[in-house]
Design a protein around this motif. Structure first.
Motif, PDB file in Angstrom:
ATOM      1  N   GLU A 152       0.839  -1.207   0.000  1.00  0.00           N
ATOM      2  CA  GLU A 152       0.000   0.000   0.000  1.00  0.00           C
ATOM      3  C   GLU A 152       0.869   1.249   0.000  1.00  0.00           C
ATOM      4  OE1 GLU A 152      -2.530   0.409   3.424  1.00  0.00           O
ATOM      5  OE2 GLU A 152      -3.663   2.069   2.554  1.00  0.00           O
ATOM      6  N   PRO A 153       0.696   2.139  -0.989  1.00  0.00           N
ATOM      7  CA  PRO A 153       1.480   3.369  -1.003  1.00  0.00           C
ATOM      8  C   PRO A 153       0.995   4.356   0.054  1.00  0.00           C
ATOM      9  CG  PRO A 153       0.180   3.142  -3.035  1.00  0.00           C
ATOM     10  CD  PRO A 153      -0.215   2.035  -2.124  1.00  0.00           C
ATOM     11  N   GLY A 154       1.829   5.339   0.380  1.00  0.00           N
ATOM     12  CA  GLY A 154       1.465   6.408   1.313  1.00  0.00           C
ATOM     13  C   GLY A 154       1.552   7.757   0.639  1.00  0.00           C
ATOM     14  N   PHE A 155       1.249   8.807   1.420  1.00  0.00           N
ATOM     15  CA  PHE A 155       1.265  10.174   0.860  1.00  0.00           C
ATOM     16  C   PHE A 155       1.839  11.158   1.861  1.00  0.00           C
ATOM     17  CE2 PHE A 155      -0.616  14.179  -0.754  1.00  0.00           C
ATOM     18  CZ  PHE A 155      -0.193  14.103  -2.060  1.00  0.00           C
ATOM     19  N   PRO A 156       3.094  11.157   2.163  1.00  0.00           N
ATOM     20  CA  PRO A 156       4.043  10.102   1.772  1.00  0.00           C
ATOM     21  C   PRO A 156       3.964   8.900   2.696  1.00  0.00           C
ATOM     22  CG  PRO A 156       5.181  11.822   2.983  1.00  0.00           C
ATOM     23  CD  PRO A 156       3.743  12.248   2.906  1.00  0.00           C
ATOM     24  N   TYR A 166      -0.979   9.333  -6.732  1.00  0.00           N
ATOM     25  CA  TYR A 166      -1.089   8.499  -5.522  1.00  0.00           C
ATOM     26  C   TYR A 166      -2.370   7.655  -5.557  1.00  0.00           C
ATOM     27  CZ  TYR A 166      -2.268   7.849  -0.501  1.00  0.00           C
ATOM     28  OH  TYR A 166      -2.652   7.355   0.720  1.00  0.00           O
ATOM     29  N   LYS A 167      -3.455   8.266  -5.946  1.00  0.00           N
ATOM     30  CA  LYS A 167      -4.733   7.546  -6.048  1.00  0.00           C
ATOM     31  C   LYS A 167      -4.622   6.356  -6.992  1.00  0.00           C
ATOM     32  CE  LYS A 167      -9.608   8.541  -7.133  1.00  0.00           C
ATOM     33  NZ  LYS A 167     -10.534   9.648  -7.512  1.00  0.00           N
ATOM     34  N   LEU A 168      -4.028   6.571  -8.163  1.00  0.00           N
ATOM     35  CA  LEU A 168      -3.897   5.490  -9.137  1.00  0.00           C
ATOM     36  C   LEU A 168      -2.981   4.387  -8.613  1.00  0.00           C
ATOM     37  CD1 LEU A 168      -3.649   7.545 -12.458  1.00  0.00           C
ATOM     38  CD2 LEU A 168      -5.659   6.377 -11.498  1.00  0.00           C
ATOM     39  N   GLN A 169      -1.895   4.793  -7.969  1.00  0.00           N
ATOM     40  CA  GLN A 169      -0.978   3.789  -7.394  1.00  0.00           C
ATOM     41  C   GLN A 169      -1.684   2.991  -6.308  1.00  0.00           C
ATOM     42  OE1 GLN A 169       2.265   6.247  -6.047  1.00  0.00           O
ATOM     43  NE2 GLN A 169       2.941   6.735  -8.131  1.00  0.00           N
ATOM     44  N   TRP A 170      -2.461   3.699  -5.509  1.00  0.00           N
ATOM     45  CA  TRP A 170      -3.154   3.050  -4.395  1.00  0.00           C
ATOM     46  C   TRP A 170      -4.167   2.022  -4.918  1.00  0.00           C
ATOM     47  CZ3 TRP A 170      -7.777   2.115  -2.045  1.00  0.00           C
ATOM     48  CH2 TRP A 170      -7.748   1.803  -0.681  1.00  0.00           C
ATOM     49  N   LEU A 171      -4.928   2.409  -5.933  1.00  0.00           N
ATOM     50  CA  LEU A 171      -5.928   1.485  -6.502  1.00  0.00           C
ATOM     51  C   LEU A 171      -5.252   0.284  -7.165  1.00  0.00           C
ATOM     52  CD1 LEU A 171      -8.466   4.094  -7.914  1.00  0.00           C
ATOM     53  CD2 LEU A 171      -8.905   2.461  -6.057  1.00  0.00           C
ATOM     54  N   ALA A 191      -2.367  -1.014  -6.259  1.00  0.00           N
ATOM     55  CA  ALA A 191      -1.886  -1.869  -5.168  1.00  0.00           C
ATOM     56  C   ALA A 191      -3.050  -2.625  -4.529  1.00  0.00           C
ATOM     57  CB  ALA A 191      -1.155  -1.016  -4.123  1.00  0.00           C
ATOM     58  N   LEU A 192      -4.208  -1.963  -4.435  1.00  0.00           N
ATOM     59  CA  LEU A 192      -5.403  -2.626  -3.896  1.00  0.00           C
ATOM     60  C   LEU A 192      -5.785  -3.829  -4.757  1.00  0.00           C
ATOM     61  CD1 LEU A 192      -7.806  -2.605  -1.862  1.00  0.00           C
ATOM     62  CD2 LEU A 192      -9.048  -1.236  -3.560  1.00  0.00           C
ATOM     63  N   ALA A 193      -5.679  -3.671  -6.074  1.00  0.00           N
ATOM     64  CA  ALA A 193      -6.017  -4.776  -6.973  1.00  0.00           C
ATOM     65  C   ALA A 193      -5.085  -5.966  -6.750  1.00  0.00           C
ATOM     66  CB  ALA A 193      -5.955  -4.299  -8.428  1.00  0.00           C
ATOM     67  N   GLU A 194      -3.809  -5.688  -6.539  1.00  0.00           N
ATOM     68  CA  GLU A 194      -2.863  -6.786  -6.263  1.00  0.00           C
ATOM     69  C   GLU A 194      -3.219  -7.493  -4.967  1.00  0.00           C
ATOM     70  OE1 GLU A 194      -0.643  -8.342  -8.215  1.00  0.00           O
ATOM     71  OE2 GLU A 194      -1.746  -7.033  -9.575  1.00  0.00           O
ATOM     72  N   ALA A 195      -3.595  -6.713  -3.952  1.00  0.00           N
ATOM     73  CA  ALA A 195      -4.005  -7.309  -2.671  1.00  0.00           C
ATOM     74  C   ALA A 195      -5.282  -8.122  -2.848  1.00  0.00           C
ATOM     75  CB  ALA A 195      -4.199  -6.216  -1.627  1.00  0.00           C
ATOM     76  N   ALA A 196      -6.216  -7.621  -3.648  1.00  0.00           N
ATOM     77  CA  ALA A 196      -7.476  -8.323  -3.879  1.00  0.00           C
ATOM     78  C   ALA A 196      -7.233  -9.632  -4.637  1.00  0.00           C
ATOM     79  CB  ALA A 196      -8.444  -7.428  -4.650  1.00  0.00           C
ATOM     80  N   ARG A 197      -6.274  -9.596  -5.556  1.00  0.00           N
ATOM     81  CA  ARG A 197      -5.926 -10.818  -6.277  1.00  0.00           C
ATOM     82  C   ARG A 197      -5.489 -11.904  -5.301  1.00  0.00           C
ATOM     83  NH1 ARG A 197      -4.037 -11.193 -11.414  1.00  0.00           N
ATOM     84  NH2 ARG A 197      -3.360  -9.024 -11.475  1.00  0.00           N
ATOM     85  N   GLY A 198      -4.685 -11.515  -4.319  1.00  0.00           N
ATOM     86  CA  GLY A 198      -4.237 -12.458  -3.295  1.00  0.00           C
ATOM     87  C   GLY A 198      -5.386 -12.989  -2.456  1.00  0.00           C
ATOM     88  N   GLU A 199      -6.315 -12.118  -2.115  1.00  0.00           N
ATOM     89  CA  GLU A 199      -7.461 -12.539  -1.315  1.00  0.00           C
ATOM     90  C   GLU A 199      -8.333 -13.528  -2.083  1.00  0.00           C
ATOM     91  OE1 GLU A 199      -6.940 -11.836   1.878  1.00  0.00           O
ATOM     92  OE2 GLU A 199      -8.666 -10.551   2.264  1.00  0.00           O
ATOM     93  N   LEU A 200      -8.559 -13.246  -3.368  1.00  0.00           N
ATOM     94  CA  LEU A 200      -9.389 -14.139  -4.188  1.00  0.00           C
ATOM     95  C   LEU A 200      -8.741 -15.511  -4.329  1.00  0.00           C
ATOM     96  CD1 LEU A 200     -10.547 -11.559  -6.838  1.00  0.00           C
ATOM     97  CD2 LEU A 200     -12.078 -12.948  -5.421  1.00  0.00           C
ATOM     98  N   ALA A 201      -7.412 -15.524  -4.328  1.00  0.00           N
ATOM     99  CA  ALA A 201      -6.700 -16.790  -4.499  1.00  0.00           C
ATOM    100  C   ALA A 201      -6.933 -17.738  -3.329  1.00  0.00           C
ATOM    101  CB  ALA A 201      -5.205 -16.525  -4.682  1.00  0.00           C
ATOM    102  N   THR A 202      -7.344 -17.190  -2.177  1.00  0.00           N
ATOM    103  CA  THR A 202      -7.617 -18.056  -1.023  1.00  0.00           C
ATOM    104  C   THR A 202      -8.929 -18.818  -1.201  1.00  0.00           C
ATOM    105  OG1 THR A 202      -8.909 -16.426   0.218  1.00  0.00           O
ATOM    106  CG2 THR A 202      -6.506 -16.340   0.462  1.00  0.00           C
TER     107      THR A 202
END
Length: 272
Positions: A92-96, A130-135, A137-148
């Motif tokens: 997850e990115p920060g600002f900063p 930052y918003k685009l980076q955050w979204l 990164a969220l998709a990558e995290a969601a991919r991991g969650e779906l894999a469970t």
DNA sequence: ATGTCGTGGACGCCACGA
């Protein structure tokens, strides 16, 4: 008039309350009336030490919060279990610095995320990148969650209107955040993982979830749909009803967002 | 169509974010 869910359903809801302290009377009233099993909150604007856990517990809700004070802040309330709480997510990115924009918990058999995406401010602002980076990164995290293989519900204020139908007048939004192609592609990337952008019923007018406080936008019907419920395929197939509780945007000291309420057949949730 | 809210600093008004 809002009413509790019919028997045999799990009621899941999300609401950007724009300050939990300022909204607590409205929230307690709403919980008693609508009786969601799980509620995701955004923009709580309260540090965890000041979170009104006791008041919520009196209504039967366990709570998990991630807050930092004046800005941001997310939480999950549940009366069907609240286990394995995680705050933020890997990458997850920060600002900063990292902000309080995501919390997840297992509520019974459903993995529930409450998320508050960055606003972006303007297309030229560093906050937009930052918003685009955050979204992303969220998709990558969601991919991991779906894999469970767990049931997954991503709920919250994504600060993106996925299509032109999701804003009151697309012409007014040309050159603005919330509707740009990169933002919509970021939502599309989430859906491409196998998530469904649930389309809730509007009880009156267009199915918007947010109306600016200024210039009488609510009364003119000038809103946006930026509060989304993204469900995995199994949960989406089990949805019995979904609506936007527009009444919660009315009256004294409302949030500028209305809650989204989703009823899922319990049998769908229970089967694995 | 930036007109309203909410927060917090430092004081009754302003800066900031949305």
């Amino acid at each position: 008039m809002a009413a509790p869910a019919v028997p045999g359903t799990l009621r899941l809801a999300t609401w950007n309350v724009n300050s939990l302290r300022a909204r607590l009377p409205r929230l307690l009233e709403w919980l008693a009336q609508v009786q969601p099993d799980v509620l995701c909150l955004q923009e709580t604007k309260v540090a965890d030490a000041g979170f009104p856990q006791a008041e919520l517990e009196q209504l039967g809700y366990a709570s998990a919060a991630a807050g930092e004070g004046a800005y941001n802040g997310v939480a999950i309330l549940s009366r069907v279990g609240l286990e394995d709480v995680t705050r933020g997510f890997a990458g997850e990115p920060g600002f900063p610095a990292p902000e309080s924009r995501a919390i997840a918990a297992s509520c019974g058999p459903v993995r529930v995320w409450s998320i508050y995406a960055p606003n972006g401010r303007t297309l030229e602002d560093p906050h937009y990148a930052y918003k685009l980076q955050w979204l992303a990164a969220l998709a990558e995290a969601a991919r991991g969650e779906l894999a469970t293989g767990a049931r997954l519900a991503l709920c919250g204020d994504f600060n993106v209107a996925p299509s032109d139908e999701d804003v009151w007048d697309p012409a007014q939004f040309i050159g603005s955040t919330h509707v740009s192609a990169p933002e919509r592609e970021a939502i599309r990337a989430l859906l491409d993982l196998g998530l469904t952008d649930l389309q809730p019923r509007a009880l009156k007018g267009a199915p918007f979830t947010y109306w600016d406080y200024r210039a009488g936008m609510f009364h003119k019907g000038c809103g946006m749909r930026i509060d989304l419920v993204l469900l995995d395929a199994a949960l989406a197939a089990g949805v019995r009803d979904a609506y936007i509780d527009r009444d919660a945007r009315k009256g004294s000291k409302p949030s500028d967002h209305a809650p989204v309420v989703v009823d899922v057949r319990a049998a769908t949730v229970a089967s694995t």
